[in-house]
Design a protein around this motif. Structure first.
Motif, PDB file in Angstrom:
ATOM      1  N   GLY A 124      -2.879   6.016   0.521  1.00 26.35           N
ATOM      2  CA  GLY A 124      -1.823   6.028  -0.480  1.00 26.35           C
ATOM      3  C   GLY A 124      -1.834   7.300  -1.300  1.00 26.35           C
ATOM      4  O   GLY A 124      -2.573   8.255  -1.014  1.00 26.35           O
ATOM      5  N   TRP A 125      -1.034   7.313  -2.336  1.00 27.12           N
ATOM      6  CA  TRP A 125      -0.953   8.476  -3.220  1.00 27.12           C
ATOM      7  C   TRP A 125      -0.626   8.019  -4.622  1.00 27.12           C
ATOM      8  O   TRP A 125       0.132   7.071  -4.819  1.00 27.12           O
ATOM      9  N   VAL A 142       3.003   8.004   3.110  1.00 27.43           N
ATOM     10  CA  VAL A 142       4.083   7.034   3.307  1.00 27.43           C
ATOM     11  C   VAL A 142       4.288   6.777   4.794  1.00 27.43           C
ATOM     12  O   VAL A 142       4.437   5.626   5.227  1.00 27.43           O
ATOM     13  N   LEU A 161      -4.433  -0.484   0.020  1.00 26.81           N
ATOM     14  CA  LEU A 161      -4.379   0.937  -0.314  1.00 26.81           C
ATOM     15  C   LEU A 161      -5.595   1.279  -1.158  1.00 26.81           C
ATOM     16  O   LEU A 161      -6.205   0.399  -1.768  1.00 26.81           O
ATOM     17  N   TYR A 163      -5.387   4.128  -3.547  1.00 24.74           N
ATOM     18  CA  TYR A 163      -4.708   4.422  -4.808  1.00 24.74           C
ATOM     19  C   TYR A 163      -3.767   3.283  -5.198  1.00 24.74           C
ATOM     20  O   TYR A 163      -3.088   2.710  -4.338  1.00 24.74           O
ATOM     21  N   PRO A 165      -0.394   1.796  -6.092  1.00 25.49           N
ATOM     22  CA  PRO A 165       0.979   2.301  -5.957  1.00 25.49           C
ATOM     23  C   PRO A 165       1.777   2.144  -7.237  1.00 25.49           C
ATOM     24  O   PRO A 165       2.839   2.750  -7.394  1.00 25.49           O
ATOM     25  N   SER A 171       4.580   4.760 -11.379  1.00 29.05           N
ATOM     26  CA  SER A 171       4.868   4.067 -10.128  1.00 29.05           C
ATOM     27  C   SER A 171       5.151   5.095  -9.043  1.00 29.05           C
ATOM     28  O   SER A 171       5.818   6.099  -9.292  1.00 29.05           O
ATOM     29  N   CYS A 172       4.604   4.854  -7.839  1.00 27.82           N
ATOM     30  CA  CYS A 172       4.917   5.701  -6.697  1.00 27.82           C
ATOM     31  C   CYS A 172       6.108   5.062  -5.991  1.00 27.82           C
ATOM     32  O   CYS A 172       5.950   4.171  -5.146  1.00 27.82           O
ATOM     33  N   ILE A 175       6.333   4.658  -2.079  1.00 32.46           N
ATOM     34  CA  ILE A 175       5.502   3.612  -1.463  1.00 32.46           C
ATOM     35  C   ILE A 175       6.031   2.224  -1.822  1.00 32.46           C
ATOM     36  O   ILE A 175       6.111   1.339  -0.960  1.00 32.46           O
ATOM     37  N   ILE A 176       6.416   2.024  -3.071  1.00 29.87           N
ATOM     38  CA  ILE A 176       6.968   0.728  -3.480  1.00 29.87           C
ATOM     39  C   ILE A 176       8.219   0.405  -2.666  1.00 29.87           C
ATOM     40  O   ILE A 176       8.412  -0.731  -2.197  1.00 29.87           O
ATOM     41  N   CYS A 187      -0.234  -6.747  -1.907  1.00 29.83           N
ATOM     42  CA  CYS A 187      -0.800  -5.397  -1.827  1.00 29.83           C
ATOM     43  C   CYS A 187      -2.034  -5.327  -2.728  1.00 29.83           C
ATOM     44  O   CYS A 187      -1.963  -5.610  -3.932  1.00 29.83           O
ATOM     45  N   TYR A 189      -5.428  -2.922  -3.989  1.00 29.18           N
ATOM     46  CA  TYR A 189      -5.770  -1.512  -4.169  1.00 29.18           C
ATOM     47  C   TYR A 189      -7.048  -1.362  -4.986  1.00 29.18           C
ATOM     48  O   TYR A 189      -7.512  -2.302  -5.639  1.00 29.18           O
TER      49      TYR A 189
END
Length: 227
Positions: A124-125, A142, A161, A163, A165, A171-172, A175-176, A187, A189
Motif C-alpha cells: 500500500g501507500w 494500486v 495492507l 500502510y 489506506p 485518506s489514500c 486505494i479506497i 481491510c 492494516y
C-alpha cells in the motif's frame, strides 16, 4: 482451521535493533511466541502484514525466518516499509526453499485461498505527495493490489495492507476507490504504533470494515480473522 493476522513483528535476530527499548515492547519476541503458539494450531494460517524484520539482506533475515518458521501454522507474508530484505518473488522463493522454511509464503501480486476466503493485498501507500516519485509508487501499489484481488478465486476477498489506506487525518483515495470498486468488505492494516495508533480508524467506512492489527495494538497476539 482458522485465519489469523498480525503486523509489524520487527524481528532482529540477525541484526542489533531490538524493539524492547520502546514503551510497551519489553520482551516482545517471547510474548509473540507464547501468544501465537497458544492460539494458532498447525492447521491454521497467519497473515503477517509487513515490517517483518529489520534485516537488510537474506543473510540477516535467516534467523528471523527460522523463528517465524518455528511458530505454528502456515504464514503468508507481505511487505512493509522497513522490509529492506524484500526482493523479487523468485529470489525470495528460492531463499525459503533452500533453507526449508516450508511454512512461509509471500503475498506479492497474487492471492491465497484460506478457509473459504481469498487473502489479498500488498504494502500500500500512505503519504500524500505531489512528487512524481511518490505518485509512481502509489500507482504501482494500486496495480499490485488490483492484480492480487483479480487473481482471487473466492467471492469473499479480505485485503491486508501494511500502510493504513485511511486514518483520522488522511485518506489514500486511489486505494479506497479500488477497494470499493472490487467490492471489498474487510481491510486490515499495520504500521501505526504507540501514540500514532490514535490516528487509526477501526470502523466501517462506506461499507468497508477497517482495522489496525499492528503488534503492540494487538498486545502481541495474532487476531482471529476467520474461523
Amino acid at each position: 482451521m482458522s485465519l489469523y493476522a498480525i503486523a509489524d513483528t520487527h524481528l532482529s535476530f540477525g541484526t542489533d535493533k531490538p524493539m524492547d527499548s520502546f514503551p510497551g515492547w519489553n520482551d516482545y519476541v517471547s510474548r509473540i511466541e507464547q501468544n501465537w503458539n497458544r492460539l494458532v494450531t498447525d492447521n491454521d494460517t497467519v497473515v503477517i502484514a509487513g515490517d517483518i524484520s529489520w534485516a537488510m539482506n537474506f543473510d540477516e533475515l535467516k534467523a528471523d525466518f527460522e523463528f517465524i518458521n518455528s511458530l505454528k501454522g502456515e504464514k503468508i507474508i507481505l511487505k512493509g516499509n522497513h522490509d529492506y530484505w524484500w526482493n523479487t518473488l523468485s529470489k525470495m522463493n528460492s531463499f525459503v526453499e533452500q533453507n526449508n522454511f516450508n511454512t512461509i509464503r509471500f503475498l506479492f501480486n497474487n492471492s491465497y485461498d484460506v478457509e473459504g476466503v481469498s487473502v489479498c493485498g500488498s504494502r500500500g501507500w500512505f503519504f500524500e505527495s505531489e512528487e512524481a516519485h511518490d505518485e509512481k509508487i502509489l500507482n504501482r501499489e494500486v496495480n499490485r493490489i488490483k492484480r492480487s484481488i483479480e487473481s482471487a478465486n473466492n467471492e469473499e476477498k479480505i485485503v491486508f495492507l501494511h500502510y493504513p489506506p485511511i486514518t483520522t487525518a488522511s485518506s489514500c483515495d486511489e486505494i479506497i476507490s479500488l477497494l470499493n470498486e472490487k467490492g471489498i468488505k474487510k481491510c486490515f492494516y499495520g504500521h501505526l504504533h504507540g501514540d500514532a495508533a490514535k490516528y487509526a480508524l477501526n470502523e466501517n467506512i462506506n461499507g468497508i470494515d477497517f482495522e489496525l492489527i499492528s503488534c503492540d495494538k494487538l498486545k502481541f497476539t495474532p487476531k482471529l480473522i476467520k474461523k
